[in-house]
Design a protein around this motif. Structure first.
Motif, PDB file in Angstrom:
ATOM      1  N   VAL A  87       1.204  -1.181   0.103  1.00 35.14           N
ATOM      2  CA  VAL A  87       0.049   0.238   0.481  1.00 35.14           C
ATOM      3  C   VAL A  87       0.894   1.261   0.441  1.00 35.14           C
ATOM      4  O   VAL A  87       1.812   1.900   1.269  1.00 35.14           O
ATOM      5  CB  VAL A  87      -0.671   0.085   1.270  1.00 35.14           C
ATOM      6  N   VAL A  88       1.028   2.224  -1.137  1.00 33.72           N
ATOM      7  CA  VAL A  88       2.044   3.599  -0.934  1.00 33.72           C
ATOM      8  C   VAL A  88       1.047   4.253  -1.676  1.00 33.72           C
ATOM      9  O   VAL A  88       1.665   5.648  -0.964  1.00 33.72           O
ATOM     10  CB  VAL A  88       2.284   2.794  -2.634  1.00 33.72           C
ATOM     11  N   GLY A  89       0.040   4.161  -2.023  1.00 37.94           N
ATOM     12  CA  GLY A  89      -0.998   5.286  -1.587  1.00 37.94           C
ATOM     13  C   GLY A  89      -1.032   6.033  -3.033  1.00 37.94           C
ATOM     14  O   GLY A  89       0.003   6.465  -4.246  1.00 37.94           O
ATOM     15  N   VAL A  90      -1.618   7.222  -3.610  1.00 40.13           N
ATOM     16  CA  VAL A  90      -1.854   7.984  -4.794  1.00 40.13           C
ATOM     17  C   VAL A  90      -1.410   9.750  -3.687  1.00 40.13           C
ATOM     18  O   VAL A  90      -2.499   9.882  -3.203  1.00 40.13           O
ATOM     19  CB  VAL A  90      -3.109   8.072  -5.828  1.00 40.13           C
ATOM     20  N   THR A  91      -0.352  10.222  -4.265  1.00 40.99           N
ATOM     21  CA  THR A  91      -0.429  11.964  -3.204  1.00 40.99           C
ATOM     22  C   THR A  91      -1.553  12.851  -4.359  1.00 40.99           C
ATOM     23  O   THR A  91      -2.036  12.302  -6.002  1.00 40.99           O
ATOM     24  CB  THR A  91       1.137  12.087  -4.212  1.00 40.99           C
ATOM     25  N   SER A  92      -2.123  13.553  -3.707  1.00 46.00           N
ATOM     26  CA  SER A  92      -2.996  13.632  -4.014  1.00 46.00           C
ATOM     27  C   SER A  92      -3.866  14.970  -3.165  1.00 46.00           C
ATOM     28  O   SER A  92      -3.583  14.278  -2.520  1.00 46.00           O
ATOM     29  CB  SER A  92      -4.283  13.080  -4.353  1.00 46.00           C
ATOM     30  N   GLY A  93      -3.916  16.272  -3.391  1.00 45.08           N
ATOM     31  CA  GLY A  93      -4.035  16.901  -2.585  1.00 45.08           C
ATOM     32  C   GLY A  93      -5.751  17.611  -2.509  1.00 45.08           C
ATOM     33  O   GLY A  93      -6.185  18.002  -1.412  1.00 45.08           O
ATOM     34  N   SER A  94      -6.758  16.320  -2.987  1.00 41.77           N
ATOM     35  CA  SER A  94      -8.317  16.659  -3.140  1.00 41.77           C
ATOM     36  C   SER A  94      -8.357  15.503  -3.392  1.00 41.77           C
ATOM     37  O   SER A  94      -7.361  14.269  -3.230  1.00 41.77           O
ATOM     38  CB  SER A  94      -8.599  17.267  -3.575  1.00 41.77           C
ATOM     39  N   GLU A  95      -9.542  14.960  -2.258  1.00 40.90           N
ATOM     40  CA  GLU A  95     -10.534  13.773  -3.086  1.00 40.90           C
ATOM     41  C   GLU A  95     -10.095  12.645  -3.597  1.00 40.90           C
ATOM     42  O   GLU A  95     -10.596  13.298  -4.594  1.00 40.90           O
ATOM     43  CB  GLU A  95     -11.432  13.544  -1.347  1.00 40.90           C
ATOM     44  N   LEU A  96     -10.183  11.392  -3.461  1.00 43.52           N
ATOM     45  CA  LEU A  96     -10.454  10.716  -5.336  1.00 43.52           C
ATOM     46  C   LEU A  96     -11.415  10.662  -5.482  1.00 43.52           C
ATOM     47  O   LEU A  96     -11.736   9.879  -6.624  1.00 43.52           O
ATOM     48  CB  LEU A  96      -8.964   9.773  -4.647  1.00 43.52           C
ATOM     49  N   THR A  97     -12.844   9.929  -4.180  1.00 47.83           N
ATOM     50  CA  THR A  97     -13.509   9.297  -4.349  1.00 47.83           C
ATOM     51  C   THR A  97     -14.632   9.767  -5.751  1.00 47.83           C
ATOM     52  O   THR A  97     -14.944   9.416  -6.938  1.00 47.83           O
ATOM     53  CB  THR A  97     -14.857   9.234  -3.657  1.00 47.83           C
ATOM     54  N   THR A  98     -14.086  11.594  -6.022  1.00 48.38           N
ATOM     55  CA  THR A  98     -15.341  11.937  -6.822  1.00 48.38           C
ATOM     56  C   THR A  98     -14.953  11.898  -8.398  1.00 48.38           C
ATOM     57  O   THR A  98     -15.064  11.184  -9.201  1.00 48.38           O
ATOM     58  CB  THR A  98     -15.577  13.352  -6.858  1.00 48.38           C
ATOM     59  N   GLY A  99     -13.977  11.547  -8.697  1.00 48.76           N
ATOM     60  CA  GLY A  99     -13.057  11.673  -9.830  1.00 48.76           C
ATOM     61  C   GLY A  99     -13.122  10.232  -9.932  1.00 48.76           C
ATOM     62  O   GLY A  99     -13.393   9.549 -11.080  1.00 48.76           O
ATOM     63  N   ILE A 100     -13.429   9.114  -8.983  1.00 49.85           N
ATOM     64  CA  ILE A 100     -12.881   7.806  -9.678  1.00 49.85           C
ATOM     65  C   ILE A 100     -14.756   7.662  -9.887  1.00 49.85           C
ATOM     66  O   ILE A 100     -14.649   7.340 -10.786  1.00 49.85           O
ATOM     67  CB  ILE A 100     -13.195   6.478  -8.405  1.00 49.85           C
ATOM     68  N   ALA A 101     -15.402   8.140  -9.571  1.00 46.94           N
ATOM     69  CA  ALA A 101     -17.053   8.062  -9.713  1.00 46.94           C
ATOM     70  C   ALA A 101     -17.507   9.161 -10.743  1.00 46.94           C
ATOM     71  O   ALA A 101     -17.817   8.225 -11.428  1.00 46.94           O
ATOM     72  CB  ALA A 101     -17.256   8.844  -8.343  1.00 46.94           C
ATOM     73  N   SER A 102     -16.536  10.171 -11.116  1.00 46.36           N
ATOM     74  CA  SER A 102     -16.822  10.866 -12.339  1.00 46.36           C
ATOM     75  C   SER A 102     -16.587   9.661 -13.837  1.00 46.36           C
ATOM     76  O   SER A 102     -16.922   9.364 -14.258  1.00 46.36           O
ATOM     77  CB  SER A 102     -16.051  11.779 -12.455  1.00 46.36           C
ATOM     78  N   ALA A 103     -15.522   9.195 -12.829  1.00 48.20           N
ATOM     79  CA  ALA A 103     -14.650   8.044 -14.067  1.00 48.20           C
ATOM     80  C   ALA A 103     -15.790   7.053 -14.246  1.00 48.20           C
ATOM     81  O   ALA A 103     -16.027   6.810 -15.575  1.00 48.20           O
ATOM     82  CB  ALA A 103     -13.452   8.181 -13.638  1.00 48.20           C
TER      83      ALA A 103
END
Length: 159
Positions: A27-43
């Motif tokens: 588990v290395v994670g993804v560097t992101s200054g904002s949440e990931l869930t909205t982008g995943i849901a949109s994709a």
């Protein structure tokens, strides 16, 4: 996502690193200054039709809130899910063990028949519903998880 939904459902973890020859994943994670869930849901909504049923849990490292990972639980049902992205060579994908592969003609016929006959017999679907309930009731996130890469904490942005 479509391959999981077209097969038996499954769990997709975003932010995990595993090479072909590795025996374990990290588990290395993804560097992101904002949440990931909205982008995943949109994709998902933009690239898969119809949109499959899923849950997303986002976590971050308490020591580094910009290091995040997501767990996406995809549910399966009798519908046929198509990838609608233009640069994908095939619209129908399935899971085979740990691989995502194009559906062949026999698999496609089977999925179409499954979708066509899904409402015909509630009795045939009962064992599937029982296993689906068990899968759907599985928690995909808790407040603190002790992963090999350190402690991760549930983010407030989970869907």
């Amino acid at each position: 996502m479509a391959a999981f939904a077209n097969t038996f459902g499954g769990i997709l973890v975003i932010g995990v690193e595993k090479n072909q020859n590795d025996h374990t994943a990290r588990v290395v994670g993804v560097t992101s200054g904002s949440e990931l869930t909205t982008g995943i849901a949109s994709a998902i909504a933009t690239n898969i039709s119809p949109t499959p049923s899923y849950d997303i849990m986002e976590c971050h490292q308490p020591t580094d809130p910009n290091k995040r990972f997501c767990v996406v639980r995809v549910r399966s049902d009798a519908r046929l899910y198509l990838v609608t992205k233009k640069d994908i060579p095939s619209p129908v994908w399935v899971r085979n063990a740990d691989q995502t592969i194009r559906a062949d003609a026999a698999q496609l016929r089977g999925m179409i028949e499954r979708e066509k006959h899904s409402l015909d017999s509630a009795n045939l679907a009962l064992p599937f519903r029982r296993s689906k309930l068990l899968f759907d009731d599985m928690p995909i996130g808790i407040q603190h998880v002790n992963w090999p890469a350190g402690t991760w904490q549930k983010s407030e942005t989970s869907l």
